[in-house]
Write a protein that holds these residues in place. Structure first.
Motif, PDB file in Angstrom:
ATOM      1  N   LEU A   1       4.811   4.343  -4.668  1.00 60.37           N
ATOM      2  CA  LEU A   1       6.342   3.819  -4.999  1.00 60.37           C
ATOM      3  C   LEU A   1       6.961   3.588  -3.555  1.00 60.37           C
ATOM      4  O   LEU A   1       7.861   2.710  -3.278  1.00 60.37           O
ATOM      5  N   SER A   2       6.556   4.545  -2.256  1.00 64.34           N
ATOM      6  CA  SER A   2       6.752   4.293  -1.418  1.00 64.34           C
ATOM      7  C   SER A   2       6.060   3.045  -0.571  1.00 64.34           C
ATOM      8  O   SER A   2       6.579   2.467   0.555  1.00 64.34           O
ATOM      9  N   PHE A   3       5.432   3.033  -0.734  1.00 65.89           N
ATOM     10  CA  PHE A   3       4.317   2.178  -0.259  1.00 65.89           C
ATOM     11  C   PHE A   3       5.269   0.926  -0.481  1.00 65.89           C
ATOM     12  O   PHE A   3       5.207  -0.441   0.639  1.00 65.89           O
ATOM     13  N   ARG A   4       5.454   0.773  -2.072  1.00 67.57           N
ATOM     14  CA  ARG A   4       6.364  -0.933  -2.069  1.00 67.57           C
ATOM     15  C   ARG A   4       7.236  -0.993  -1.965  1.00 67.57           C
ATOM     16  O   ARG A   4       7.963  -1.741  -1.802  1.00 67.57           O
ATOM     17  N   GLN A   5       8.524   0.324  -2.022  1.00 64.86           N
ATOM     18  CA  GLN A   5       9.804   0.427  -1.508  1.00 64.86           C
ATOM     19  C   GLN A   5       9.288  -0.329   0.210  1.00 64.86           C
ATOM     20  O   GLN A   5      10.539  -0.925   0.516  1.00 64.86           O
ATOM     21  N   ALA A   6       8.897   0.086   0.792  1.00 64.12           N
ATOM     22  CA  ALA A   6       8.528   0.138   2.308  1.00 64.12           C
ATOM     23  C   ALA A   6       8.857  -1.935   2.623  1.00 64.12           C
ATOM     24  O   ALA A   6       8.792  -2.346   3.090  1.00 64.12           O
TER      25      ALA A   6
END
Length: 575
Positions: A346-351
């Motif tokens: 999720l943090s990767f996709r949000q970035a």
């Protein structure tokens, strides 16, 4: 590294957004072009999982009849029930095999679809570049390869496991309620008392499990990051082996690797400590669950109200209900690992989303036949200004050399032209024509030399004679015989050879505009002159914008522009 993005998913969970985002990451596959096969496989797996629950209920009834036959010393019934057991077991084995096989098939298909989507998104919008420059996420390679694999397999395993346990809970709760009878406590009659006992037992156990093991979520997240950092450090050593060897940098690299592994070591010890406490509790909980139903049901058995077969049926039903109620306990470590995986994805996709939605501060477009830089400002992350309100126009067919002191912003200007520099203001209009960038350090993909030479196009784009010609023109005739050899060419070739190969690539591609960032820094002046002349001779009307320091380059560029005090200043051309 900026850690805010890393823990954004955790903060989202606190705000109640975690499952919404996981749902948004999960559902697209089930609505995609593969939805037919996906749903067919999922339904088949669910059906087989429910069949396994039915087989467990089947076994529960068998236990009653079998132990009653033993108590009554009924040999004929005993052998009949043994054969009956073999039939049930055969069905159970076939169901288990195909449930695993179809689950694996669904997992790899889902992973393949997600991986392709993440490949496309990571490589789109320059995400792979901007995320590295901004330090938004660590180890995107691990997130796409390992985390997506863990996400698909764990999501299916946990999701189907939860469904199976719900069905099992309902099925065996009905059985347990029917066979456990009632009990009088202080004048109150409690029907189905065994069911209430197992419910209280499981709720208390689940609550204690979460209290003991909740640190595992954060620790698993950190462990994945530390392991990936260690692998990346070792890859860096492989990629820069020659430089490290010439510096005799082995002790330094050893200290760095030991430091990275130290983080892995200490975090793993923390995981071990929490896991040890959790295992102490869960192992005791599961052992107690074996004897607990006998203790609770013993008074009715010794009172002659139930026979041995019914006692064993109660024990079996209690065990299945307890196992279903305790799914959270048995799956806690898997849930913690799944949660950590989701947080990282999720943090990767949000970035990537943040980068995609970030409005460009510099307006870069392809239009017209000239290169126009207007009111351009380029800023560094620390707020320092490289260019301020700079203007420049390069007409079609011109050859322009950009110079200036180191750090003045020459390479940054080319990055801005290549849509790579986000900080600043103003506009850049690139000609709407075929163009190519030659960076100081060329990229040579691992594969055949022919593929490296024609990159970013396919290796069979040009006829064989063209490859031979450009290699010979760029003073690389010794590589002609190796065109179809697959190798790691950035390791095999010297920096000068790599830059000459980049010029050969430019001759193959034949752009109308060529942007070069110190593309001859590793060559001697003789090679440099030969290659520049080859470009001018073989690509008529070629427009060139070169960044360079050497005075030897000036004769190939009729126009010189220097960066001075944040401005682009035309220089007088000396004969």
């Amino acid at each position: 590294m900026n850690q805010n993005a890393e823990y954004s998913a955790v903060n989202d969970a606190v705000r109640g957004q975690f499952f919404r985002k996981v749902w948004a990451m999960t559902t697209p596959y089930w609505r995609s072009e593969e939805k037919g096969k996906a749903w067919t496989l999922l339904i088949a797996v669910i059906v087989l999982s429910l069949v396994s629950v039915g087989i467990s209920v089947w076994f529960n009834t068998w236990y009653k009849d079998f132990y009653n036959a033993l108590q009554q010393k009924d040999e004929a019934a005993f052998w009949r029930l043994i054969l009956y057991f073999c039939g049930i077991a055969a069905v159970a084995i076939v169901g288990a095999v195909y449930r695993l096989y179809l689950t694996q098939m669904l997992t790899i298909r889902w992973r393949a679809w997600l991986t392709e989507k993440h490949f496309a998104r990571w490589l789109g919008n320059k995400n792979y570049y901007q995320l590295e420059q901004g330090g938004y996420t660590d180890n995107p390679d691990q997130r796409i390869s390992e985390d997506l694999n863990n996400f698909t397999s764990n999501t299916l395993e946990l999701g189907i496991g939860l469904l199976r346990n719900i069905v099992s809970l309902v099925s065996f709760s009905i059985i347990l309620w029917g066979v456990s009878g009632s009990i009088d406590v202080y004048g109150f009659t409690i029907p189905g008392y065994m069911f209430w006992c197992v419910l209280v037992y499981a709720v208390i156990g689940s609550w204690l499990t979460h209290l003991i093991g909740r640190r595992l979520i954060g620790l698993n997240n950190q462990q994945q990051r530390f392991e990936a950092d260690l692998r990346f450090s070792m890859v860096r050593i492989r990629e820069n082996a020659e430089s490290i060897a010439l510096y005799n940098g082995e002790p330094n690299e050893n200290r760095r690797l030991s430091s990275r592994f130290g983080l892995v070591w200490h975090n793993f010890w923390d995981i071990m400590k929490v896991s040890k406490r959790l295992t102490f509790f869960t192992a005791g909980y599961n052992q107690a669950a074996i004897i607990f139903p006998f203790i609770v049901a013993a008074p009715r058995y010794f009172a002659g109200k139930i026979e041995l077969g019914e006692l064993m049926q109660i024990s079996s039903a209690f065990g299945n209900v307890q196992e279903s109620f305790s799914w959270f306990i048995s799956a806690y470590q898997s849930l913690a690992s799944w949660r950590a995986t989701c947080d990282r994805l999720l943090s990767f996709r949000q970035a990537m989303t943040d980068n995609e939605e970030r409005a460009p501060m510099i307006d870069v477009q392809n239009s017209g036949s000239e290169l126009k830089v207007h009111n351009l400002g380029l800023d560094l992350a620390d707020g320092r200004h490289l260019l301020t309100n700079a203007d420049m126009t390069v007409e079609e067919g011109e050859r322009v050399m950009l110079s200036g002191r180191s750090g003045s912003g020459k390479s940054t200007l080319l990055r801005a032209m290549g849509h790579l520099w986000p900080a600043g203001h103003g506009s850049i209009r690139l000609p709407a024509a075929r163009y190519l960038f030659l960076p100081q350090k060329p990229y040579l993909p691992i594969g055949t030399l022919r593929e490296a030479l024609s990159y970013p196009q396919a290796g069979d784009t040009y006829p064989h004679e063209r490859y031979v010609h450009v290699l010979e023109t760029c003073r690389l005739p010794h590589l002609v015989a190796r065109l179809d050899e697959a190798n790691h060419w950035q390791r095999m070739l010297s920096p000068g050879e790599q830059q000459r190969l980049a010029f050969a690539r430019a001759l193959l591609y034949a752009p109308q505009w060529l942007y070069m960032d110190e593309a001859t820094s590793a060559m001697d002046e003789e090679d440099e002159a030969s290659l520049y002349q080859a470009l001018i001779d073989e690509i008529p009307g070629l427009s060139i914008v070169s960044v360079g320091h050497r005075s030897s380059l000036k004769r190939f560029h009729p126009r010189h522009i220097r960066i001075e005090n944040g401005h682009l200043v035309d220089q007088a051309v000396t004969a």
